[in-house]
Design an enzyme around this catalytic site. Structure first.
Site, PDB file in Angstrom:
ATOM      1  N   CYS A 118      41.331  21.990  52.641  1.00 26.50           N
ATOM      2  CA  CYS A 118      42.434  22.034  51.670  1.00 26.50           C
ATOM      3  C   CYS A 118      43.699  21.345  52.173  1.00 26.50           C
ATOM      4  CB  CYS A 118      42.734  23.479  51.290  1.00 26.50           C
ATOM      5  SG  CYS A 118      41.282  24.324  50.693  1.00 26.50           S
ATOM      6  N   HIS A 258      49.892  24.316  48.501  1.00 20.12           N
ATOM      7  CA  HIS A 258      48.459  24.448  48.192  1.00 20.12           C
ATOM      8  C   HIS A 258      48.269  25.748  47.413  1.00 20.12           C
ATOM      9  CE1 HIS A 258      44.225  24.775  48.450  1.00 20.12           C
ATOM     10  NE2 HIS A 258      44.193  25.635  49.465  1.00 20.12           N
ATOM     11  N   ASN A 288      41.743  27.599  43.175  1.00 18.47           N
ATOM     12  CA  ASN A 288      41.954  26.786  44.376  1.00 18.47           C
ATOM     13  C   ASN A 288      41.117  25.509  44.253  1.00 18.47           C
ATOM     14  OD1 ASN A 288      41.867  25.647  46.922  1.00 18.47           O
ATOM     15  ND2 ASN A 288      41.575  27.588  48.011  1.00 18.47           N
TER      16      ASN A 288
HETATM   17  N1  ACO Z   1      35.802  41.887  42.395  1.00 15.84           N
HETATM   18  C1  ACO Z   1      35.856  43.191  42.692  1.00 15.84           C
HETATM   19  N2  ACO Z   1      35.795  43.653  43.953  1.00 15.84           N
HETATM   20  C2  ACO Z   1      35.664  42.749  44.944  1.00 15.84           C
HETATM   21  C3  ACO Z   1      35.597  41.374  44.695  1.00 15.84           C
HETATM   22  C4  ACO Z   1      35.673  40.939  43.362  1.00 15.84           C
HETATM   23  N3  ACO Z   1      35.638  39.651  43.021  1.00 15.84           N
HETATM   24  N4  ACO Z   1      35.480  40.725  45.874  1.00 15.84           N
HETATM   25  C5  ACO Z   1      35.482  41.659  46.830  1.00 15.84           C
HETATM   26  N5  ACO Z   1      35.569  42.896  46.261  1.00 15.84           N
HETATM   27  C6  ACO Z   1      35.616  44.199  46.934  1.00 15.84           C
HETATM   28  C7  ACO Z   1      34.994  44.151  48.298  1.00 15.84           C
HETATM   29  O1  ACO Z   1      33.590  44.364  48.225  1.00 15.84           O
HETATM   30  C8  ACO Z   1      35.703  45.272  48.998  1.00 15.84           C
HETATM   31  O2  ACO Z   1      35.103  46.494  48.616  1.00 15.84           O
HETATM   32  P1  ACO Z   1      34.909  47.680  49.690  1.00 15.84           P
HETATM   33  O3  ACO Z   1      36.290  48.029  50.144  1.00 15.84           O
HETATM   34  O4  ACO Z   1      34.226  48.715  48.891  1.00 15.84           O
HETATM   35  O5  ACO Z   1      34.066  47.070  50.783  1.00 15.84           O
HETATM   36  C9  ACO Z   1      37.098  45.265  48.385  1.00 15.84           C
HETATM   37  O6  ACO Z   1      36.986  44.552  47.134  1.00 15.84           O
HETATM   38  C10 ACO Z   1      38.130  44.579  49.242  1.00 15.84           C
HETATM   39  O7  ACO Z   1      37.581  43.328  49.637  1.00 15.84           O
HETATM   40  P2  ACO Z   1      38.388  42.355  50.555  1.00 15.84           P
HETATM   41  O8  ACO Z   1      37.559  41.148  50.862  1.00 15.84           O
HETATM   42  O9  ACO Z   1      38.943  43.135  51.717  1.00 15.84           O
HETATM   43  O10 ACO Z   1      39.561  41.953  49.557  1.00 15.84           O
HETATM   44  P3  ACO Z   1      40.956  41.291  49.864  1.00 15.84           P
HETATM   45  O11 ACO Z   1      42.023  42.188  49.427  1.00 15.84           O
HETATM   46  O12 ACO Z   1      41.018  40.701  51.250  1.00 15.84           O
HETATM   47  O13 ACO Z   1      40.945  40.061  48.834  1.00 15.84           O
HETATM   48  C11 ACO Z   1      40.596  37.685  48.783  1.00 15.84           C
HETATM   49  C12 ACO Z   1      39.955  39.065  48.944  1.00 15.84           C
HETATM   50  C13 ACO Z   1      41.172  37.582  47.401  1.00 15.84           C
HETATM   51  C14 ACO Z   1      39.500  36.641  48.979  1.00 15.84           C
HETATM   52  C15 ACO Z   1      41.720  37.511  49.839  1.00 15.84           C
HETATM   53  O14 ACO Z   1      41.243  37.913  51.108  1.00 15.84           O
HETATM   54  C16 ACO Z   1      42.215  36.106  49.920  1.00 15.84           C
HETATM   55  O15 ACO Z   1      42.754  35.556  48.990  1.00 15.84           O
HETATM   56  N6  ACO Z   1      42.108  35.492  51.102  1.00 15.84           N
HETATM   57  C17 ACO Z   1      42.560  34.121  51.303  1.00 15.84           C
HETATM   58  C18 ACO Z   1      41.474  33.189  50.893  1.00 15.84           C
HETATM   59  C19 ACO Z   1      41.971  31.760  50.971  1.00 15.84           C
HETATM   60  O16 ACO Z   1      43.123  31.465  50.802  1.00 15.84           O
HETATM   61  N7  ACO Z   1      41.060  30.879  51.267  1.00 15.84           N
HETATM   62  C20 ACO Z   1      41.491  29.514  51.416  1.00 15.84           C
HETATM   63  C21 ACO Z   1      40.325  28.715  51.355  1.00 15.84           C
HETATM   64  S1  ACO Z   1      40.904  27.118  51.690  1.00 15.84           S
HETATM   65  C22 ACO Z   1      39.614  26.137  52.163  1.00 15.84           C
HETATM   66  O17 ACO Z   1      39.798  25.380  53.031  1.00 15.84           O
HETATM   67  C23 ACO Z   1      38.307  26.181  51.555  1.00 15.84           C
END
Ligand code: ACO
Length: 336
Positions: A118, A258, A288
């Site tokens: 990204c 980004h 994203n």
């Molecule tokens: N819907 C409902 N529940 C979900 C979902 C979903 N889509 N996805 C995960 N959950 C659940 C999980 O199973 C977990 O349940 P549990 O507590 O019973 O185990 C709970 O929600 C919390 O999951 P987390 O993964 O801890 O959720 P978090 O609050 O961290 O949010 C997210 C996840 C949105 C992905 C966040 O971590 C995030 O935005 N991270 C940054 C990602 C990012 O910016 N990536 C950049 C990529 S750039 C590149 O180069 C490709």
């Protein structure tokens, strides 16, 4: 001996997203999730996804044409093409070579792809800056294009909610008025964090050596750790970028980050003390789009009247690697 570095002009910016829109509510047909969960954690409501044979090269071609039109530069005058993608349709030929062919850019012009996920647009801009400053090339087309939807595990609700498809392009040239549109630019990487976001290629050993299991090609991410790392590093990084350029946050008109997570964008916004009208966000409608997200946010922001040209902006991004980078740029009238 002082070097005679040539100034760079950002001459044109374009973007393209596919027509098909998939909403958060649509995703509830695939797995247990909700619009409320996705929107509250990411700021995303919907994303544009490719369909049929449409792919990163098609999107990149359209964005590049738009950027060239805006710059009033003919394809035959481009003398280097750099494409940035974390979701190419093929490892080779490079997307840059395919775009060269589609746009009729002369067939001796060098063209190559870079992989900085990204952060690809900022990395591409920084390479372009070095080439133009040195006088090696005068006109460079940078295309950031990502077709993430084909590389997602559509059963993994923690990654497939996040990404959209799209392309952005920039044409940069040697500036003819002595003004450099890159006020500051910087790129960084920390390879020790490579396991936070990965896209393994499938493959197998020679059967005569030692067979190995073929695995699927999907984006695998530790979202929580990515979030923690970026929320810790990016606000300070952007602040340092500004102070290293002997500027203050209030000297700059817009933050164009980004679009990965609205909460991360808000953390940077808060650090800079910016009001909402200075921060360009469109993650709600596009998700994203990886390397394409910054040029899409810029060009779409201008189209919607949220970004006024004749201004300055901080661009900043991060991605797999981990890589990150930022630039303080001048946005001239008419570039998009
Ligand atoms: N819907 C409902 N529940 C979900 C979902 C979903 N889509 N996805 C995960 N959950 C659940 C999980 O199973 C977990 O349940 P549990 O507590 O019973 O185990 C709970 O929600 C919390 O999951 P987390 O993964 O801890 O959720 P978090 O609050 O961290 O949010 C997210 C996840 C949105 C992905 C966040 O971590 C995030 O935005 N991270 C940054 C990602 C990012 O910016 N990536 C950049 C990529 S750039 C590149 O180069 C490709």
């Amino acid at each position: 001996m002082t070097q005679n570095l040539k100034p760079l002009k950002i001459a044109g910016v374009g973007y393209c997203v596919p027509e098909t829109v998939v909403t958060n509510d649509d995703l509830t047909k695939l797995y247990d999730t909700s619009d409320e969960w996705i929107y509250s954690r990411t700021g995303i409501k919907e994303r544009h996804l490719v369909s049929g044979n449409e792919g990163a090269v098609d999107l990149g071609e359209k964005a590049a044409k738009q950027a060239l039109e805006k710059s009033k530069i003919n394809p035959e005058n481009v003398d280097l093409i750099i494409a940035a993608s974390s979701a190419p349709p093929k490892l080779y030929p490079a997307i840059a070579c395919q775009i060269q062919d589609r746009l009729g850019i002369p067939n001796h012009v060098p063209a190559f792809d870079i992989t900085a996920a990204c952060s690809g647009l900022i990395y591409g801009l920084s390479i372009a800056k070095a080439y133009i400053s040195s006088g090696m090339y005068k006109t460079i087309l940078i295309v950031a294009t990502d077709n993430n939807s084909r590389l997602l595990d559509w059963e993994d609700r923690s990654t497939s909610i996040l990404f959209g498809d799209g392309a952005g392009a920039m044409v940069v040239t040697e500036s003819d008025d002595g003004v450099d549109d890159i006020i500051a630019i910087d790129i960084k990487a920390d390879g020790t964090l490579g396991n936070l976001i990965e896209l393994p290629l499938s493959g197998q050993n020679c059967p005569l050596v030692e067979p190995c299991e073929n695995h699927k090609q999907y984006i695998v991410m530790n979202g929580k750790e990515v979030y923690k790392f970026v929320a810790r590093v990016l606000p300070q990084y952007v602040e340092d970028l500004i102070s290293n350029a002997d500027m203050k946050a209030e000297d700059i008109d817009y933050l164009i980050p980004h679009q990965a997570n609205l909460r991360i964008i808000h953390a940077v916004q808060e650090r800079l003390g910016y009001s909402d009208d200075k921060v360009v966000t469109n993650i709600k409608y596009y998700g994203n789009t990886s390397a394409a997200s910054i040029p899409i946010a810029l060009a779409e922001g201008v189209e919607k009247g949220n970004v006024k040209l004749g201004s300055t902006a901080i661009l900043c991004g991060f991605g797999a690697g981990m890589t990150w980078g930022g630039a303080i740029v001048r946005l001239r009238e008419g570039i998009c």
